[in-house]
Scaffold this motif. Structure first.
Motif: not given
Length: 430
Positions: A42, A64, A67, A70-71
């Protein structure tokens, strides 16, 4: 995925991305300005990402992917983006469990550059030297419609082609009936004309259905097929009259069918009266093929090497049979890399049967792609089902030395994994 990336780069967007391994395609994207990395990290992701386009080949637990989840970054499937891009264009879509890449490439070659279009192809079309081409203001899209993960159901084309519906992707579809149901839904989303291969036409209903093939009931019928060393000559019966003596620089009945489907799609999309027959003939006669589809790497009187992407037993049978018809008296050695544990499990008997057609069949370990191993499903398992006494199992690093020492008359590399990384090394041996 790389064609979609090129579309956004052509529109001035910054593209970054991840791939499992470097390849000629990632190198091409990097030369055009994309930033690509090859480790799940990431730290290599830019701080500002507007949205993510993902292929179903990426597992959901990939670091990734998680990631971005979650964002809260918007994540779209490749097929969703392709559907959005093509919604405002007259779209010709090619679906099928095999044959779609070559047929999509043929249609693109028949139309380009006279027709302002965008083409999204699943392989590198040699005439374009790319899997993507786009005019500044396209009015037509030519799209390869992938059935994996039911991706093609995001498309609503004006004209569609269905080349085949063999059982495949049984990790996605319950059975062949479920697969056929998805193709029927794809057909129902086609707005005007549907071009369907005669073997699968009975399973598909559509008010604008046109059947293609070699049988007497086909609307677009290839006949008087003459397989020559460098060309295949065939005539074509259409709903608008007979068109004799086409010259196609490709081998095998399946390529005659692909050409028939491509010609039919262009005629149905543009209208017969608006088609320049002589230009179509010239285009068919100059079709250079697709990389990794019956791709001659070396062709000399003393040695022939052909690379092919075939990864389903029926595709492999068509390929090997075509090679045998061209070189009936030559010793044919084929190196096959199975693709996916599930496909190897589901079609093991078919793979064994078709590999036994080779004089010397060589297996490589299974290429897993997106999958985790399945206990008992290995290349050793597949080798055990084969009857050919000359069968072998080699590691990739053993292949070059084996070929150098045994030097077959005809060498084939077959598979959809990373077997293509061996092509340059094997070609250098000769």
């Amino acid at each position: 995925m790389s064609a979609v990336a090129q579309y956004f780069m052509q529109n001035g967007d910054d593209i970054c991305g991840y791939d499992l391994t470097p390849s000629p395609v990632t190198e091409m994207l990097q030369k055009k300005g994309a930033t690509i990395h090859f480790e799940g990290d990431i730290a290599q992701i830019p701080e500002k990402v507007d949205f993510v386009v993902v292929t179903p080949a990426v597992p959901k637990d990939f670091v990734e992917y998680q990631y971005f989840v979650e964002k809260g970054t918007p994540i779209y499937k490749r097929s969703q983006v392709l559907g959005h891009i093509t919604d405002e264009l007259r779209t010709l879509a090619v679906a099928g469990t095999h044959g779609k890449t070559t047929t999509t490439s043929m249609i693109s070659h028949l139309l380009w550059p006279e027709e302002p279009m965008a083409a999204f192809i699943g392989g590198i079309a040699k005439n374009l030297n790319d899997n993507y081409v786009c005019a500044p203001n396209p009015r037509t899209a030519v799209v390869e419609a992938d059935e994996f993960d039911r991706s093609f159901l995001t498309l609503h084309p004006e004209v569609s082609v269905i080349t085949s519906m063999d059982a495949d992707h049984l990790d996605i579809y319950r059975d062949v009936e479920d697969l056929r149901g998805a193709f029927q839904q794809f057909a129902a989303q086609t707005k005007r004309a549907l071009i369907v291969e005669e073997a699968v036409a009975q399973y598909i209903t559509h008010s604008g259905k046109r059947v293609y093939g070699t049988g007497p009931n086909a609307d677009y019928c290839a006949y008087h097929i003459d397989y020559q060393q460098e060309f295949t000559i065939f005539s074509l019966r259409t709903p608008y009259g007979d068109l004799p003596d086409w010259q196609l620089p490709a081998h095998g009945r399946y390529n005659v069918l692909n050409a028939t489907a491509a010609i039919a799609a262009v005629i149905e999309a543009l209208g017969f009266q608006k088609v320049d027959e002589q230009r179509l003939r010239q285009k068919i006669s100059t079709f250079a093929g697709v990389k990794r589809r019956f791709d001659y790497i070396v062709c000399r009187p003393d040695f022939v090497y052909i690379d092919d992407y075939a990864h389903h037993p029926n595709e492999m049978r068509s390929f090997i049979t075509a090679v045998r018809s061209i070189y009936p008296d030559k010793q044919i050695c084929g190196i096959f890399q199975p693709h996916l544990y599930t496909r190897t499990r589901d079609f093991a008997d078919g793979f064994a049967e078709v590999l036994d057609l080779l004089d010397i069949p060589i297996l490589l370990p299974i290429y897993p792609a997106r999958e985790k191993p399945i206990e008992g499903i290995t290349s050793e398992f597949l080798l055990g089902k084969m009857r050919n006494p000359r069968k072998l199992l080699l590691q990739k690093e053993e292949v070059v030395s084996y070929v150098q020492s045994h030097r077959p008359d005809v060498l084939l590399t077959i598979g959809a994994g990373d077997i293509d990384r061996l092509v340059g090394k094997l070609a250098a041996c000769f």
